[in-house]
Design a protein around this motif. Structure first.
Motif, PDB file in Angstrom:
ATOM      1  N   LEU A  78       0.830  -1.213   0.000  1.00  0.00           N
ATOM      2  CA  LEU A  78       0.000   0.000   0.000  1.00  0.00           C
ATOM      3  C   LEU A  78       0.860   1.258   0.000  1.00  0.00           C
ATOM      4  O   LEU A  78       0.616   2.186  -0.777  1.00  0.00           O
ATOM      5  N   ALA A 114       1.181   3.459  -3.278  1.00  0.00           N
ATOM      6  CA  ALA A 114       0.598   4.798  -3.139  1.00  0.00           C
ATOM      7  C   ALA A 114       1.609   5.855  -3.586  1.00  0.00           C
ATOM      8  O   ALA A 114       1.255   6.806  -4.295  1.00  0.00           O
ATOM      9  N   ALA A 135      -5.436   0.559  -5.519  1.00  0.00           N
ATOM     10  CA  ALA A 135      -6.228  -0.567  -4.996  1.00  0.00           C
ATOM     11  C   ALA A 135      -6.038  -1.806  -5.877  1.00  0.00           C
ATOM     12  O   ALA A 135      -5.861  -2.918  -5.366  1.00  0.00           O
ATOM     13  N   THR A 183      -2.409  -3.216  -5.574  1.00  0.00           N
ATOM     14  CA  THR A 183      -2.261  -3.841  -4.261  1.00  0.00           C
ATOM     15  C   THR A 183      -2.985  -5.191  -4.231  1.00  0.00           C
ATOM     16  O   THR A 183      -2.430  -6.189  -3.752  1.00  0.00           O
TER      17      THR A 183
END
Length: 192
Positions: free
Chosen positions: A46, A50, A138, A141
């Protein structure tokens, strides 16, 4: 939704046989504690993705659309070629943080192993291509988790039965198609 699905599929395929999946096997064998290892993979992914997604989103605003399309198209083609190069894990990566326990070792090792990795670069490219930060992060991940959770749970027994070369070739074809589609759009944008 397209950005999420493409990001999930591409990263899940790209991750098969990748050094971070090999790292998941090593950590699973070393610690025999799947829950903290899976949590470490999730948190590291994450954070890493990100950051990569944010960079990709910034590229959209900083570079002219035609130039960005060419960069992305050529990057996806380069990723296709890179998918055909087998990964190897560095033994120091998996043992350097062993004193931090299963979660800490996994968190640090996965975060560092993902720096400059195929899936991180793919995340940058996908975030720039789709300009959909949350959907891409998302999706990438989830793709990492789809590939790595079974590696943690099943361990090395699974690795022996996966047709890694075939999976890498399929991922290479997907990246090549993404690159060709982006470049076709770039060519259309400049009248080619």
């Amino acid at each position: 939704m397209e950005a999420f699905l493409v990001a999930t599929g591409v990263v899940a395929l790209a991750e098969i046989g990748d050094k971070t999946q090999l790292l998941a096997f090593v950590l699973a064998a070393r610690f025999l504690r799947p829950v903290p290892i899976i949590a470490g993979i999730l948190v590291a992914t994450l954070v890493n993705h990100a950051l990569a997604g944010a960079l990709g989103t910034l590229l959209v605003d900083a570079i002219a659309p035609v130039v960005l399309r060419w960069i992305l198209g050529l990057s996806f083609l380069a990723m296709a070629a890179w998918m055909l190069v087998p990964d190897q894990i560095e033994s120091a990566t998996s043992t350097r943080w062993e004193g931090a326990g299963a979660f800490g070792s996994t968190l640090v090792a996965f975060f560092l192993a993902e720096m400059g990795d195929k899936t991180q670069i793919a995340t940058i490219g996908l975030a720039a291509r789709y300009d959909a930060f949350i959907a891409v992060v998302a999706g990438t991940t989830l793709g990492m988790m789809i590939a790595n959770v079974p590696a943690v749970i099943v361990g090395e027994r699974l690795a022996a039965h996966l047709p890694v070369r075939l999976v890498h070739r399929v991922a290479a074809v997907i990246f090549a198609l993404l690159g060709a589609f982006v470049l076709a759009g770039a060519g259309a944008a400049v009248g080619l």
